[in-house]
Enzyme design. Sequence first.
Site, mmCIF file in Angstrom:
data_model
loop_
_atom_site.group_PDB
_atom_site.id
_atom_site.type_symbol
_atom_site.label_atom_id
_atom_site.label_comp_id
_atom_site.label_asym_id
_atom_site.label_seq_id
_atom_site.Cartn_x
_atom_site.Cartn_y
_atom_site.Cartn_z
ATOM 1 N N ASP A 159 0.823 -1.201 0.000
ATOM 2 C CA ASP A 159 0.000 0.000 0.000
ATOM 3 C C ASP A 159 0.865 1.262 0.000
ATOM 4 O O ASP A 159 2.086 1.183 0.157
ATOM 5 C CB ASP A 159 -0.897 -0.036 1.258
ATOM 6 N N ASP A 221 -10.613 1.671 -3.584
ATOM 7 C CA ASP A 221 -10.998 0.361 -3.050
ATOM 8 C C ASP A 221 -12.437 0.051 -3.448
ATOM 9 O O ASP A 221 -13.305 0.924 -3.387
ATOM 10 C CB ASP A 221 -10.971 0.387 -1.512
#
Length: 406
Positions: A159, A221
């Site tokens: 990430d 997301d």
Amino acid sequence: MAYVAVFMYIAAMCLHFVELLNNGLALTPPMGWMSWGYYMCGVECETVPEKCLNEQLILSVADKFYREGYQEAGFEYIIIDDCWSERYRGKDGRLKPDRKRFPRGMKFLADYIHARGLKFGMYTNVGKDTCMRYPGSRGHFSTDAKAFAEWGVDYLKVDGCFVENTYLDTAYIKLGHHLNKTGRPMVFSCSWPYYKKFIHHTNADLEQVAHYCNLWRNYHDVVTHWPAIVGIMSYFRDQNNVIRQFHKPGQWNDPDMLILGTNSLTESQSRVQVAVYAMWSAPLLLSCNMNRIKPFEKQLLQNMDLIAIGQDALGIMATPYMLDDALTLWVKRRLPAKGNKYHTFSFALVNVGDYDAFASFSPSEYGADSTDIYTVMDVFSGVYLKNITRKTVLDVVIPPEALEKE
Ligand SMILES: *[C@@H]1O[C@H](CO)[C@@H](O)[C@H](O)[C@H]1NC(C)=O
Ligand SMILES: *[C@@H]1O[C@H](CO)[C@@H](O)[C@H](O)[C@H]1NC(C)=O
């Protein structure tokens, strides 16, 4: 002496050039399961047991894959996302798996997964903390890469929370270098373009990203409802010209997880998500309680004609054609079925409107150029419908898929 020095300099230069990502992995888009979409930061195991991210969960996914046909269908990677570690590194500077939820450690999980012929994935962040404020890898790239390799990790999702824009452009390259140095092949999943675009409002150099990562997240997301899937489809349609050229074996744009098995889609909406992802040659990563997958979802996920579209060896992302505001025709070129130079084609019509839509087209308008016969197959039913030429006009009625879930 001078001669030797020059030689060494050249050797060092060469080393620099071969350190680029060429790990031979993910030659077709990865398929598997990842914890985040459904379990998120599932640490409240006592109060919210149905969303507990722990050893038992990971073992149960491995068992499901192994026993219920998912592995045969190609589902392979089982990936733990954020919130797997203790809040602090150990005295030795290493990340420690949460003692309560992963009591036997990560190597144990990897061994269990590997014993079933499956692969194991984990997660970190290039920043100091992970997105959920667990320890991240900044300043520890070498230590963490070694730990992941020792634990038997085959796939690492990385990430990009809480870092500066310019740091993103060096961090992924450096971490990739440390992963490579471990000698253990690990699929390298980056979030680099997403953070460049949506957090720092600049564009990533996708050519560079594709050079260093096996797959990369472009967009937000996914969340477990249909409008999120419509949003992803619109983004990937609008960006198609920009991103498709970097999409190929070993290098994939990643639209994020499938949301099947979470009771958030109708049957037709589930068909849309899996089919469109397959048309894109996108990674197919489930994120759900595997016990809650409904029979029609299982059938869809194990439909080998559909999976074959997504796993086609050429790995070409489908091209979109907007037939009207709500109707998109996706066209994908595939490996020639007859071994000649003529591609097989897959077509997918997606209607996100509220009414029936109609499409009328012939394959030749979208590049089908063989003068031989084409056999038309309905991938969902597995039925061979008819033999046509490239000029034959196909008339299709597409019911609306955007209906709210009943
Ligand atoms: C490291 O990089 C080299 C050069 O690209 C490649 O040949 C090798 O397979 C990589 N090794 C690993 C473990 O990724
Ligand atoms: C298409 O043609 C092939 C070869 O002539 C034949 O075997 C097949 O049955 C035909 N399929 C359909 C659906 O008509």
